[in-house]
Design an enzyme around this catalytic site. Structure first.
Site, PDB file in Angstrom:
ATOM      1  N   TRP A 116      64.647  76.701 -26.292  1.00  0.00           N
ATOM      2  CA  TRP A 116      64.133  75.257 -25.854  1.00  0.00           C
ATOM      3  C   TRP A 116      66.593  74.370 -25.739  1.00  0.00           C
ATOM      4  O   TRP A 116      66.607  74.993 -27.341  1.00  0.00           O
ATOM      5  CB  TRP A 116      64.014  74.855 -26.264  1.00  0.00           C
ATOM      6  CG  TRP A 116      63.843  72.771 -25.678  1.00  0.00           C
ATOM      7  CD1 TRP A 116      63.571  72.325 -24.891  1.00  0.00           C
ATOM      8  CD2 TRP A 116      64.647  71.655 -26.674  1.00  0.00           C
ATOM      9  NE1 TRP A 116      63.602  70.869 -25.088  1.00  0.00           N
ATOM     10  CE2 TRP A 116      64.070  70.607 -25.518  1.00  0.00           C
ATOM     11  CE3 TRP A 116      65.022  71.526 -27.954  1.00  0.00           C
ATOM     12  CZ2 TRP A 116      64.861  69.710 -26.035  1.00  0.00           C
ATOM     13  CZ3 TRP A 116      65.758  70.070 -28.272  1.00  0.00           C
ATOM     14  CH2 TRP A 116      65.877  69.177 -27.143  1.00  0.00           C
ATOM     15  N   ASP A 171      60.038  59.195 -14.762  1.00  0.00           N
ATOM     16  CA  ASP A 171      59.331  60.736 -15.416  1.00  0.00           C
ATOM     17  C   ASP A 171      58.168  60.184 -15.931  1.00  0.00           C
ATOM     18  O   ASP A 171      57.458  59.593 -15.742  1.00  0.00           O
ATOM     19  CB  ASP A 171      60.972  60.582 -16.223  1.00  0.00           C
ATOM     20  CG  ASP A 171      60.544  62.134 -16.783  1.00  0.00           C
ATOM     21  OD1 ASP A 171      60.151  62.804 -17.700  1.00  0.00           O
ATOM     22  OD2 ASP A 171      61.527  63.441 -15.873  1.00  0.00           O
ATOM     23  N   ASP A 172      57.973  60.563 -17.373  1.00  0.00           N
ATOM     24  CA  ASP A 172      56.885  60.481 -17.876  1.00  0.00           C
ATOM     25  C   ASP A 172      57.048  59.345 -17.889  1.00  0.00           C
ATOM     26  O   ASP A 172      56.992  58.190 -18.504  1.00  0.00           O
ATOM     27  CB  ASP A 172      56.897  61.491 -19.737  1.00  0.00           C
ATOM     28  CG  ASP A 172      55.677  61.621 -20.103  1.00  0.00           C
ATOM     29  OD1 ASP A 172      54.234  62.266 -19.605  1.00  0.00           O
ATOM     30  OD2 ASP A 172      55.983  62.587 -21.149  1.00  0.00           O
ATOM     31  N   LYS A 222      58.120  66.057  -9.818  1.00  0.00           N
ATOM     32  CA  LYS A 222      58.855  67.233 -10.757  1.00  0.00           C
ATOM     33  C   LYS A 222      57.541  67.126 -11.874  1.00  0.00           C
ATOM     34  O   LYS A 222      56.590  67.092 -11.880  1.00  0.00           O
ATOM     35  CB  LYS A 222      60.078  66.415 -11.868  1.00  0.00           C
ATOM     36  CG  LYS A 222      60.044  66.981 -13.425  1.00  0.00           C
ATOM     37  CD  LYS A 222      61.114  66.052 -14.034  1.00  0.00           C
ATOM     38  CE  LYS A 222      61.857  66.954 -15.024  1.00  0.00           C
ATOM     39  NZ  LYS A 222      62.025  65.800 -16.144  1.00  0.00           N
ATOM     40  N   TRP A 223      57.497  68.997 -11.616  1.00  0.00           N
ATOM     41  CA  TRP A 223      56.077  69.350 -12.442  1.00  0.00           C
ATOM     42  C   TRP A 223      56.852  70.463 -13.501  1.00  0.00           C
ATOM     43  O   TRP A 223      57.384  71.377 -13.382  1.00  0.00           O
ATOM     44  CB  TRP A 223      55.552  70.618 -10.948  1.00  0.00           C
ATOM     45  CG  TRP A 223      54.132  71.333 -11.206  1.00  0.00           C
ATOM     46  CD1 TRP A 223      54.152  72.120 -12.172  1.00  0.00           C
ATOM     47  CD2 TRP A 223      52.567  71.167 -10.705  1.00  0.00           C
ATOM     48  NE1 TRP A 223      52.461  72.570 -12.081  1.00  0.00           N
ATOM     49  CE2 TRP A 223      52.065  71.996 -10.902  1.00  0.00           C
ATOM     50  CE3 TRP A 223      52.855  70.615  -9.632  1.00  0.00           C
ATOM     51  CZ2 TRP A 223      50.476  72.252 -10.975  1.00  0.00           C
ATOM     52  CZ3 TRP A 223      51.359  70.035  -9.146  1.00  0.00           C
ATOM     53  CH2 TRP A 223      50.323  71.715  -9.631  1.00  0.00           C
ATOM     54  N   ASP A 224      55.917  69.265 -14.612  1.00  0.00           N
ATOM     55  CA  ASP A 224      56.010  69.704 -15.805  1.00  0.00           C
ATOM     56  C   ASP A 224      55.494  70.904 -16.523  1.00  0.00           C
ATOM     57  O   ASP A 224      53.845  71.070 -16.299  1.00  0.00           O
ATOM     58  CB  ASP A 224      56.793  69.041 -16.635  1.00  0.00           C
ATOM     59  CG  ASP A 224      57.788  69.119 -17.758  1.00  0.00           C
ATOM     60  OD1 ASP A 224      57.429  70.052 -17.869  1.00  0.00           O
ATOM     61  OD2 ASP A 224      58.152  67.865 -18.863  1.00  0.00           O
ATOM     62  N   ASN A 273      54.764  72.082 -21.096  1.00  0.00           N
ATOM     63  CA  ASN A 273      55.346  71.859 -22.055  1.00  0.00           C
ATOM     64  C   ASN A 273      55.236  72.383 -23.146  1.00  0.00           C
ATOM     65  O   ASN A 273      55.271  72.253 -24.079  1.00  0.00           O
ATOM     66  CB  ASN A 273      56.063  70.775 -22.367  1.00  0.00           C
ATOM     67  CG  ASN A 273      56.817  69.410 -21.409  1.00  0.00           C
ATOM     68  OD1 ASN A 273      58.356  70.042 -21.268  1.00  0.00           O
ATOM     69  ND2 ASN A 273      56.537  68.779 -20.687  1.00  0.00           N
ATOM     70  N   CYS A 287      59.205  72.347 -13.650  1.00  0.00           N
ATOM     71  CA  CYS A 287      60.587  72.316 -15.364  1.00  0.00           C
ATOM     72  C   CYS A 287      59.161  72.797 -15.955  1.00  0.00           C
ATOM     73  O   CYS A 287      58.348  72.827 -15.885  1.00  0.00           O
ATOM     74  CB  CYS A 287      60.469  70.687 -14.947  1.00  0.00           C
ATOM     75  SG  CYS A 287      60.650  70.308 -16.887  1.00  0.00           S
ATOM     76  N   ASP A 318      66.700  70.982 -20.561  1.00  0.00           N
ATOM     77  CA  ASP A 318      66.737  69.891 -21.323  1.00  0.00           C
ATOM     78  C   ASP A 318      68.371  69.223 -21.935  1.00  0.00           C
ATOM     79  O   ASP A 318      68.346  67.813 -22.259  1.00  0.00           O
ATOM     80  CB  ASP A 318      65.403  69.730 -22.078  1.00  0.00           C
ATOM     81  CG  ASP A 318      64.171  68.872 -21.504  1.00  0.00           C
ATOM     82  OD1 ASP A 318      64.106  69.112 -20.429  1.00  0.00           O
ATOM     83  OD2 ASP A 318      62.742  68.796 -22.700  1.00  0.00           O
TER      84      ASP A 318
HETATM   85  C1  DGJ Z   1      60.154  67.297 -20.775  1.00  0.00           C
HETATM   86  C2  DGJ Z   1      61.327  67.793 -19.404  1.00  0.00           C
HETATM   87  O1  DGJ Z   1      61.642  68.757 -19.528  1.00  0.00           O
HETATM   88  C3  DGJ Z   1      62.217  66.414 -19.856  1.00  0.00           C
HETATM   89  O2  DGJ Z   1      62.933  65.911 -18.363  1.00  0.00           O
HETATM   90  C4  DGJ Z   1      60.780  65.523 -19.725  1.00  0.00           C
HETATM   91  O3  DGJ Z   1      60.208  65.411 -18.461  1.00  0.00           O
HETATM   92  C5  DGJ Z   1      60.100  65.579 -20.448  1.00  0.00           C
HETATM   93  N1  DGJ Z   1      59.399  66.578 -20.477  1.00  0.00           N
HETATM   94  C6  DGJ Z   1      58.328  64.334 -20.520  1.00  0.00           C
HETATM   95  O4  DGJ Z   1      57.574  64.804 -21.219  1.00  0.00           O
END
Ligand code: DGJ
Length: 783
Positions: A201, A368-369, A478-480, A482, A528, A550
Site C-alpha cells: 500500500w 468520496d467515502d 470511483k469504484w473502490d 479496500n 481503485c 493512495d
Molecule cells: C481508499 C482509496 O484509495 C482512497 O482514495 C479513499 O477513497 C478511501 N478508500 C475511502 O475510504
C-alpha cells in the site's frame, strides 16, 4: 499477419510490423516453439529449419517421449503449451487430474483455424479492435476427448501478440483442472533478466531486476486481486538492455485476480516464461460438456529497449484495451473530497469545496467515502447504499444539482464489493459475505467481501448501483475495493467447487462491471483498490482509468508513476495534487512539483481548496489552465523516460504528429556545487525546428531564508513581520529558458539548462532548484 507454412509438418509464422513468432508441429503432435523476436520471414518450412532444434540422441537421465519418437525428450524442447507426466519437469501450462486420479496430460495437435475475427470469450474481458477485425489463429489440441484450444491474436501496429486458452471437457469423465495458464514462452537460451514491479500500500510499482540464472523466479498475487504486491506486468530482457537499446519482452495479463508468472531456467539452460491465473488455491471441476476459459495474456517484443517495449504496450492499451465513450477521450480535471474532509462531509461543506474547486478551474467534483448509511468511520455501513439524510438531506439528486449548477460535473465514490458486519445489508444477508462457516473470519479494514460467485449477489449489485447512479446527475464514479481476500469460501458454491471461488468472484465482478458500464456509457469510471491494488488490464477493459496510489506525495509519486509507465499509458493513471505536509509522508514539496508530477496522468486535486494560500490558488489556476492546453499531449502523447532512478526524473510526452511535447525534470535532493543539468529530448522529429521553453514562475523570497540579509540594507529576522511583508510585495522572476533548435539538436545534445543555484550567487537567470524542485518544458514545432 499469420502464415501457415504448408508442408508435411504444419508450421505457423505470426508477424507484426517489427516482430515475428514461429512454431511448428512436431511429428509427435507437440507444438514446438521456434522463435519470438525481431521480424523474420519464411515461406517454406525449409527456411525455418535453421531455427529448429537438432536432435539425434536424447540427453542423459531424461524421459524419452515414446519409442516412435525416440529423440523427443519433452524436457529439452521449446514448447508452446506443456503438460506434465511425460518427462517435461519444467513449469507446466496445464495440469489436471483425471477421474482415475492420474495426472499425466498430453494434448496433441488436431487442427488449426485462421480467421480475422476475435471470438468473444463468454466469461472474461479481452482485447478488441475498433473495426472488429483481429488476426486470429486457433490451434486445437486433443487428448481423450478433452479439447485444448490455444488462441493467438496479432496486433501488428503495436507489435503485440496475445494468447489465451480454453479447455473443453468433451470426455465422458469429470476432471479437476488445477491450472490452465495463458502464456508460455520457451526461449532456447538463458541469461535473461526479469524486471518486475512489486510493492505494498502506498508503495506501488517498485521496480526490481533479477537474473534467474538457475531455477525459478516467481511473480504472483495471492491477495484475490491483481495486487500492489506484484503487478501482472513484467519484462524479460538482456542484462545490458538499456532504456533505448536491447531486446525486451513485455508481458501482461488481462485479469484482475490472483495471477502467476514464472521465469524458469531449465537443466538444459533454456528459459521458460509462463503467465496466467495463479494455480495456488485454484481447482476447477469440469464435468462432461463444461468449459474453462483462461484470461488473455499480452506479449510484446522490442529491440529498442524498455522505451520501445513501453510504447508498444501503451499503444496496445490505448487502441485495444480502453474502450467506450471515455476510452480515448480527454479526462476532466477533478477535485476529490477524501483528503479534504475524510468522513466529515455535509451538503454545505461539499458544495463549498466544489465551488472553491470550480474557481480554480476544476471540471468535476467527486464526493468520496462517507455519504451513505451510518458511514462516519470505516467500521460500518458498507453495503447500505442509501444517502445519509443527516449529511445529505436533499439526497444525491439535490447535491448533484447544486454542483452541476456551478458549471462542473458531479461524481461519487462507491465500494460495492464489500460489506461491514455492522450494516443493514449484512444483517439481512449474512450468507452473501465470503466466510467459512463456523470459523474465525479475519477482516481487513473491518470489512468483508461479498460473494460475487453467487449470481443473486451480482444481480443485486447491478440493480443497487444502477439505482445509485440514476439518483442524480452523475458523470463519474470511483469504484473502490479496500481489502484483500482471506478465508476464501463461497457460501453459495458446493464444497467440491470451493477451489473455483476466487476465479468465479472475478467472473461475477466482470459481469457487474460489464452491465453497469453498458447501462451508464456516459459515466467516467475510475477503478481503485486501496490505491493501486488492482491496477491491471482486466479493470481497464471496463474502467478507462485507475487511481494509481493512495500516496499523493510528489516524490513517491514520481517513482510510482515511473513504475506504471513501463506498462501503462499516462491517460489511465489517476494522479492528484494534495496538501502539504503530505498526509502519507508528512513531506512538503513545492506546489509546482506536485502539479508537474500529477500532470503526467489523469490530473486531479485532493485537498481543501478553501484552505489554500492565495499564492497556491493563483499558481493552481495557472497550472490548470496550462494543463487544459497541453492535456492531449500529457494524457495521450507518446511517453519516453529520459532519466529515471534515484535522484533525477526526466520524462517527455510527445504528440503523435511530433509537433508538440511536454518535458518534466524533477530533482529529489539537491547536491551543492553542481550547476549544470541538461534536458535531452526524445521522440521529436530530427528535421523539424522546435521552440523549447518554460513558463517562468515567480520566486518567493522566503525560499532564501536568512540569506535575504545579503541583499537588504537592514537586518531582516527570518520569518519575522518584515520578512513576511517583503515576501508579500517583492516577487522575483524565475529563470527563463527559451531556445529554438532542430529536433536533432534537442535530441542529440539536448538543452543545457540555466545554471542551478549552488550557494555562490543569484540573479534571475539562475535556476532555483532545491530539494524536490521540478520544471516543465514545452516544445513546439516552429513552422
Ligand atoms: C481508499 C482509496 O484509495 C482512497 O482514495 C479513499 O477513497 C478511501 N478508500 C475511502 O475510504
Amino acid at each position: 499477419m499469420i502464415k501457415k507454412i504448408n508442408s508435411e509438418q504444419d508450421s505457423f509464422l505470426l508477424q507484426t510490423d517489427n516482430t515475428a513468432y514461429a512454431f511448428t508441429i512436431e511429428p509427435s503432435g507437440h507444438p514446438e516453439h521456434l522463435y519470438y523476436g525481431s521480424k523474420i520471414d519464411a515461406d517454406a518450412l525449409d527456411e525455418l529449419f535453421a531455427l529448429h532444434q537438432k536432435r539425434e540422441f536424447e540427453p542423459g537421465n531424461v524421459i524419452v517421449y515414446s519409442e516412435e519418437h525416440n529423440t523427443t525428450s519433452l524436457e529439452d524442447i521449446c514448447l508452446e503449451c506443456s503438460g506434465e507426466g511425460h518427462g517435461d519437469v519444467r513449469e507446466p501450462f496445464i495440469v489436471l487430474v483425471r477421474a482415475d486420479g492420474s495426472r499425466t496430460t498430453d494434448f496433441r495437435y488436431k487442427s488449426y483455424e485462421i480467421t480475422d475475427l476475435k471470438p468473444e470469450f463468454d466469461s472474461l474481458p479481452g482485447s478488441y479492435s475498433k473495426d472488429g477485425k483481429v488476426e486470429h489463429l486457433c490451434l486445437t489440441l486433443e487428448e481423450d476427448g478433452m479439447i485444448l484450444e490455444v488462441h493467438y491474436y496479432v496486433y501488428p501496429e503495436c507489435d503485440v501478440i496475445t494468447r489465451s486458452a480454453k479447455l473443453i471437457n468433451n470426455s465422458q469423465e469429470e476432471i479437476q483442472l488445477e491450472r490452465l495458464l495463458s502464456a508460455q514462452l520457451d526461449l532456447p537460451d538463458h541469461g535473461w533478466a526479469v524486471t518486475a514491479f512489486h510493492g505494498a500500500w502506498a508503495r506501488e510499482m517498485d521496480k526490481s531486476t533479477v537474473i534467474p540464472d538457475r531455477g525459478k523466479y516467481i511473480i504472483e498475487s495471492r491477495t484475490g486481486c491483481s495486487s500492489n504486491r506484484a503487478n501482472p506486468f513484467f519484462m524479460l530482457h538482456r542484462p545490458d538492455t538499456s532504456e533505448d537499446i536491447g531486446a525486451v519482452y513485455g508481458f501482461n495479463l488481462i485479469y484482475s485476480g490472483n495471477h502467476y508468472a514464472c521465469a524458469q531456467v531449465s537443466a538444459f539452460f533454456k528459459t521458460r516464461v509462463v503467465q496466467g491465473v495463479n494455480p495456488a488455491g485454484f481447482r476447477c471441476i469440469l464435468e462432461p460438456g463444461e468449459t474453462f476459459e483462461a484470461p488473455e495474456a499480452v506479449m510484446t517484443y522490442s529491440d529498442y529497449g524498455f522505451s520501445g517495449q513501453s510504447r508498444n504496450m501503451h499503444r496496445f492499451v490505448k487502441e485495444h484495451i480502453l474502450r467506450g465513450e471515455w476510452g480515448n477521450k480527454e479526462r476532466p480535471v477533478l477535485l476529490n473530497s477524501w483528503e479534504a474532509s475524510y468522513f466529515n462531509i455535509s451538503e454545505s461543506n461539499l458544495v463549498s469545496l466544489a465551488k472553491a474547486g470550480r474557481d480554480l478551474g476544476i471540471e468535476l467534483f467527486v464526493m468520496d467515502d462517507g455519504w451513505f448509511g451510518d458511514r462516519n468511520d470505516d467500521f460500518r455501513a458498507l453495503g447500505d447504499w442509501d444517502c445519509n439524510p443527516k449529511k445529505l438531506p436533499g439526497g444525491l439528486s439535490r447535491l448533484s444539482k447544486k454542483v452541476t449548477d456551478l458549471g462542473i460535473g458531479f461524481g461519487l465514490w462507491v465500494e460495492p464489493e464489500m460489506v461491514n458486519v455492522n450494516s443493514r445489508l449484512y444483517e439481512a444477508h449474512p450468507d452473501w459475505a465470503m466466510a467459512i462457516p463456523n470459523k474465525l473470519h479475519s477482516e481487513g479494514r473491518h470489512q468483508r467481501i461479498l460473494d460475487l460467485s453467487n449470481p443473486e449477489v451480482s444481480d443485486w449489485m447491478i440493480e443497487k448501483m444502477s439505482e445509485v447512479f440514476s439518483s442524480g446527475n452523475i458523470t463519474y464514479v470511483k469504484w473502490d475495493m479496500n481489502r484483500i481476500f482471506s478465508d476464501v469460501y463461497s457460501p453459495y458454491l458446493p464444497p467440491k467447487r470451493q477451489g473455483e471461488t476466487a476465479h468465479r468472484y472475478m467472473l461475477g465482478l466482470y459481469k457487474v462491471m460489464k452491465a453497469l458500464t453498458e447501462r451508464f456509457p456516459h459515466i467516467l469510471f475510475e477503478g481503485c483498490a486501496s490505491g493501486g491494488c488492482r491496477f491491471d488490464l482486466g479493470i481497464l477493459c471496463y474502467f478507462p482509468q485507475i487511481w494509481g496510489s493512495d500516496n499523493t506525495d510528489a516524490v513517491c509519486r514520481s517513482h510510482i508513476q515511473e513504475g506504471y509507465s513501463y506498462g501503462y499509458p499516462q491517460c489511465c493513471i489517476g494522479a492528484h495534487v494534495s496538501a502539504c505536509p503530505n498526509h502519507q509522508t508528512l513531506r512538503s514539496t513545492p506546489i509546482e512539483t506536485r502539479f508537474n508530477i500529477a500532470a503526467f496522468g489523469a490530473l486531479g486535486y485532493e485537498l481543501n481548496a478553501n484552505d489554500m494560500t492565495s499564492d497556491d490558488k493563483e499558481q493552481t489556476r495557472l497550472q490548470i489552465t496550462l494543463y487544459k492546453v497541453w492535456r492531449d499531449v500529457l494524457q495521450f502523447g507518446d511517453f519516453y523516460r529520459i532519466r529515471t532512478g534515484e535522484n533525477h526524473h526526466q520524462w517527455i510526452a510527445v504528440s503523435e504528429d511530433k509537433s508538440r511535447a511536454v518535458g518534466l525534470f524533477m530533482q529529489e535532493l539537491v547536491q551543492p556545487d553542481l550547476q549544470s543539468h541538461r534536458f535531452i529530448c526524445k521522440g521529436l522529429d530530427p528535421d523539424r525546428t522546435y521552440r523549447f521553453h518554460n513558463i517562468s514562475g515567480k520566486v518567493n523570497i522566503k525560499l532564501f531564508g536568512s540569506l535575504i540579509n545579503t541583499m537588504t540594507p537592514i537586518h531582516v529576522r527570518q520569518d519575522g513581520i518584515l520578512h513576511n511583508m517583503i515576501a508579500r510585495f517583492v516577487k522575483m522572476g524565475g529563470e527563463v529558458e527559451d531556445y529554438t533548435a532542430k529536433g536533432s539538436v534537442l535530441m542529440g545534445a539536448g538543452v543545457a539548462l540555466r545554471q542551478q543555484f549552488s550557494g555562490n550567487g543569484y540573479n534571475e537567470s539562475v535556476r532555483l532548484f532545491p530539494d524536490f524542485a521540478s520544471r516543465m518544458y514545452f516544445i513546439e514545432a516552429v513552422e
